[in-house]
Design an enzyme around this catalytic site. Structure first.
Site, PDB file in Angstrom:
ATOM      1  N   GLU A 197     -54.104   5.024 -14.272  1.00 49.66           N
ATOM      2  CA  GLU A 197     -54.922   6.089 -14.863  1.00 49.66           C
ATOM      3  C   GLU A 197     -56.267   5.526 -15.300  1.00 49.66           C
ATOM      4  O   GLU A 197     -56.344   4.376 -15.755  1.00 49.66           O
ATOM      5  CB  GLU A 197     -54.218   6.724 -16.066  1.00 49.66           C
ATOM      6  CG  GLU A 197     -53.037   7.598 -15.719  1.00 49.66           C
ATOM      7  CD  GLU A 197     -52.461   8.289 -16.944  1.00 49.66           C
ATOM      8  OE1 GLU A 197     -51.702   9.244 -16.771  1.00 49.66           O
ATOM      9  OE2 GLU A 197     -52.769   7.861 -18.072  1.00 49.66           O
ATOM     10  N   CYS A 201      48.236  18.381 -20.265  1.00 47.17           N
ATOM     11  CA  CYS A 201      48.183  19.796 -20.666  1.00 47.17           C
ATOM     12  C   CYS A 201      49.421  20.515 -20.123  1.00 47.17           C
ATOM     13  O   CYS A 201      49.773  20.366 -18.945  1.00 47.17           O
ATOM     14  CB  CYS A 201      46.912  20.429 -20.136  1.00 47.17           C
ATOM     15  SG  CYS A 201      46.773  22.182 -20.511  1.00 47.17           S
ATOM     16  N   CYS A 211      48.034  23.338 -17.284  1.00 47.69           N
ATOM     17  CA  CYS A 211      47.471  22.921 -15.988  1.00 47.69           C
ATOM     18  C   CYS A 211      47.897  21.535 -15.573  1.00 47.69           C
ATOM     19  O   CYS A 211      47.662  21.122 -14.433  1.00 47.69           O
ATOM     20  CB  CYS A 211      45.962  23.004 -16.015  1.00 47.69           C
ATOM     21  SG  CYS A 211      45.217  21.921 -17.251  1.00 47.69           S
TER      22      CYS A 211
END
Length: 791
Positions: A124, A712, A715
């Site tokens: 500049e 059981c 069963c």
């Protein structure tokens, strides 16, 4: 130095131009490498992190979204084909020499149009072309000059759609009186009309200036044209690249409506922040309502008057001729982990900056015949969590880099409360994040430059020869040799550094090392002999050939008001010659072992600088102890955990064995039931730890897990005793569900039959169900009715 101001009555008379180079660094790179011309370019700093920091971007790259605040890698994401030239690196910092030289080349072209040239930066420059404009205006009135449209190519005017509209407006104003309320006096009205004509003629001249810069340097530039420096700088950025813009007086108010206060030169820092906060303003147009007295009351008288004028577009600062910079400096930042922590690092970088300053000052002295008289040191220290910047100035006595670095270090020490950490002579108390050295206050040195340098070098060389001769005589007395006297003394002189350094290590090898130096420095002796035998006249004519090494140690001193290179004393001469010959010895004695490697490394800046520092790896064998269980060598710090592992392994194995034995004994005779629950066997070893590892809760959980199973009755499955009752409840619930389902089916069939009878007309009475048989339980009805009511 105070700024030069013009008379307030001439506020509209001047034509000021700000020439701004377009992407200057990128243009310089394009000129160096024409193959990249026209392509997207971004110049990056030497730091390679993330592609380098961008400091300049050309317009093709800006169109792709690349900005100066990016880094190279981010720029490639926006523009994959971008080219990233790097700023050269010298002494660990950026070297902008080629950009400075290119800026001087442009300034030389601008200076041919007006002597009133003030360089503001590398790219500049302000120009006052008022005299050239007035000359063109006189030629226009005489008919010698005609303003043609092609002289106004790429020219724009603020507040007008085109330059043609501005020209037409000027033609109309010549025949009409100005109606502007801001122009109060008749003189101002006349000056307003003339100002626009001057700006238009100035635009044609600026077009010629830009064409000349392009032709002679190859660089393109833009320009702002106004009647003062501040407005010219603001206008230069309106139309870019390779364009120019005019700011008429009537367009200032319109421009100020959208111009932030901090965009004005001089108001971009703390003063601008203070002004906006105190007066509650944001744009320049808002500043117009404040009277001068009020501004002076808030600020000082001079600043208040300046603000009052600049709010009306008036700036009285003159363009001061300045081709060369007022100061020459260099700096380097050390952000983050790169902050300077050690004294050795600080000395290193001060030395690097001082070397650059020395080179640039010597080059400036040759080109501009001036000497700098002041040294300015700038630095930023981290104190707590804040970075505190400081600037101090001291007299510049010499252009010697070593002296400059020493003075800079002493300046920092004097202005730091606690320079080094307590009980530590190598670590700074406050890290340094910025270092800068600059030289200024130049004085003219045209008269004494040539003769002074020649005389100094001649005297310096003659005294150096005398000193070498005296050293030769002393060497002959202490260690006589049958060889030639002159060469013998020189050889012994070259042997002294090798001998003095080696005696600290191996005194017995003294003669061997001396012979190596003698055989490797034969070519150096011949050159030194010619230096000693040359006459003073030959030294004057061949100064540059014989005194390049001596130039680095010659100080500059002030003598009778004029600055010239002064003669050093005898001690400085001896140290200078020793430095030269030591450097020659190091380059030629290739067989000589490196003695400096055995010296203390405390002065090596690499050890305290983050970019180079690596923590030393210490390989120390850890203390071990043998394990009694596995006979392995285990580090002491891991021994306890290793023993715990063995204990846990033993406990786990013992529990598995106990569980297996228990299962074998129980399943061998499933009908038999134990009278007592089995107990967990705890290992007797390490009973002191077992009481923490085996608790009653663990024992109870283990006993529960080892309970026997029963068959059981419904069963036939084997169920744990603890779960047997719940399993039987499941069978009972299933039976109840089946019974309920059967009852609901019977009720549904009965209701269907009764409905059929009603439709056929037979049997009006509902028959009671047959008496229950013996096999049907009485409680089934009660249970069914109970569930029916609940639903």
């Amino acid at each position: 130095m105070s700024k030069q101001l013009i008379n307030i009555n001439n506020k509209y008379d001047r034509v000021i131009v700000l020439v701004d180079m377009d992407c200057f660094y990128c243009q310089v790179e394009e000129k160096c490498n024409p193959e990249i011309r026209g392509k997207p370019i971004a110049v990056v700093q030497y730091n390679p992190w993330q592609g380098g920091g961008i400091i300049a971007v050309n317009y093709p790259a800006r169109a792709k979204g690349v900005t100066r605040h990016m880094r190279g890698d981010e720029a490639k994401q926006h523009c994959p084909d971008i080219i990233l030239p790097q700023v050269p690196q010298v002494r660990g910092k950026a070297d902008t020499s080629k950009y400075r030289d290119a800026g001087k080349e442009v300034a030389a072209v601008l200076q041919t149009f007006t002597p009133l040239l003030e360089r503001a930066s590398v790219d500049e420059a302000y120009m006052d072309i008022t005299e050239r404009v007035l000359e063109r205006l006189r030629e226009m009135n005489e008919g010698k000059f005609q303003l043609l449209p092609e002289k106004l190519l790429n020219t724009f005017a603020v507040g007008y759609d085109s330059i043609g509209e501005f020209v037409q407006k000027i033609s109309c104003d010549l025949d009409e009186a100005s109606s502007s309320q801001e122009i109060e006096s008749e003189e101002d009205r006349v000056a307003l009309k003339k100002s626009d004509i001057k700006l238009l003629i100035g635009a044609s001249i600026v077009n010629e200036i830009r064409d000349a810069v392009k032709e002679k340097t190859g660089y393109e530039c833009s320009a702002g044209i106004a009647h003062n420096k501040i407005l010219a700088k603001l206008t230069a950025g309106f139309h870019k690249p390779n364009k120019q813009t005019i700011l008429p007086l009537k367009s200032i108010a319109k421009m100020y409506e959208t111009l932030p206060v901090k965009k004005v030169k001089g108001l971009g820092g703390k003063l601008g922040d203070q002004l906006c906060e105190l007066l509650k303003v944001q744009f320049m147009s808002e500043l117009l309502k404040f009277p001068e007295k009020l501004l002076q009351s808030h600020f000082d008288e001079r600043m208040g008057t300046w603000m009052f004028f600049i709010a009306r577009g008036i700036d009285l600062e003159a363009v001061t001729p300045k081709f060369n910079s007022k100061s020459i400096g260099c700096c380097k930042r050390f952000p983050g982990k790169n902050a300077i922590l050690g004294l050795a690092t600080l000395k290193h970088w001060l030395g690097e900056l001082a070397l650059e300053i020395q080179e640039r000052l010597e080059k400036d002295m040759d080109e501009n015949s001036r000497l700098a008289k002041q040294l300015t040191v700038s630095y930023a220290q981290q104190i707590g969590e804040n970075d505190v910047s400081s600037t101090r100035s001291v007299p510049l006595a010499t252009y010697n880099a070593e002296r400059i670095a020493t003075d800079a270090l002493e300046t920092i020490k004097r202005n730091t409360d606690v320079f080094l950490k307590p009980n530590n002579n190598e670590t700074l108390n406050n890290p340094i994040k910025f270092l800068g050295i600059s030289a200024g206050k130049f004085e003219d040195n045209r008269d004494t430059k040539k003769n002074g340098l020649k005389l100094m070098f001649s005297n310096m060389a003659s005294k150096a020869a005398q000193e070498s001769a005296s050293n030769a005589i002393k060497s002959e007395e202490t260690a006589p040799q049958p060889d030639n006297l002159c060469k013998k003394d020189i050889k012994s002189f070259f042997k002294m550094p090798c001998k003095s350094n080696e005696t600290q290590r191996t005194p017995k090898n003294e003669s061997t090392q001396s012979k190596q130096c003698l055989t490797s420095t034969q070519s150096v002796e011949q050159k030194t002999d010619s230096l000693l035998s040359s006459s003073s006249s030959e030294l004057n004519t061949n100064t540059e050939e014989h005194t390049n090494k001596l130039n680095e140690t010659i100080p500059l001193e002030k003598d009778d008001g004029s600055c010239s290179r002064a003669m050093p004393n005898a001690d400085e001469q001896v140290s200078s010659i020793t430095t030269v010959e030591m450097e020659i010895k190091e380059t030629n004695c290739t067989q000589q072992p490196d003695v400096t490697t055995n010296q203390s490394t405390g002065n090596d800046y690499h050890l305290t600088y983050a970019e180079f520092y690596c923590a030393p790896v210490r390989q120390v064998a850890p203390a071990t102890e043998q394990c009694t269980d596995c006979n392995k060598s285990v580090p002491i710090d891991q021994l306890q955990s290793h023993r715990d592992f063995h204990l846990a392994l033993q406990l786990s194995q013992q529990q598995r064995e106990d569980y297996r034995n228990e299962l074998r004994s129980k399943f061998a005779s499933p009908a038999a039931k134990p009278k007592a629950a089995p107990q967990l066997k705890v290992p007797a070893k390490n009973t002191s730890i077992d009481k923490f590892l085996v608790t009653p809760a663990v024992v109870s959980e283990t006993v529960t897990a080892l309970e026997l199973s029963e068959s059981c009755s419904e069963c036939g499955k084997m169920i744990f005793t603890s779960d047997l009752q719940e399993h039987l409840d499941y069978h009972a619930a299933r039976k109840l569900q089946l019974e309920l389902n059967q009852m609901e089916m019977r009720m549904a069939v009965t209701s269907v039959q009764q409905q059929g009878k009603k439709e056929t007309g037979t049997g009006s009475k509902r028959k009671r169900p047959a008496s229950s048989s013996k096999g049907q339980p009485a409680k089934a009805n009660n249970l069914s009715s109970y569930f029916t009511r609940m639903s």
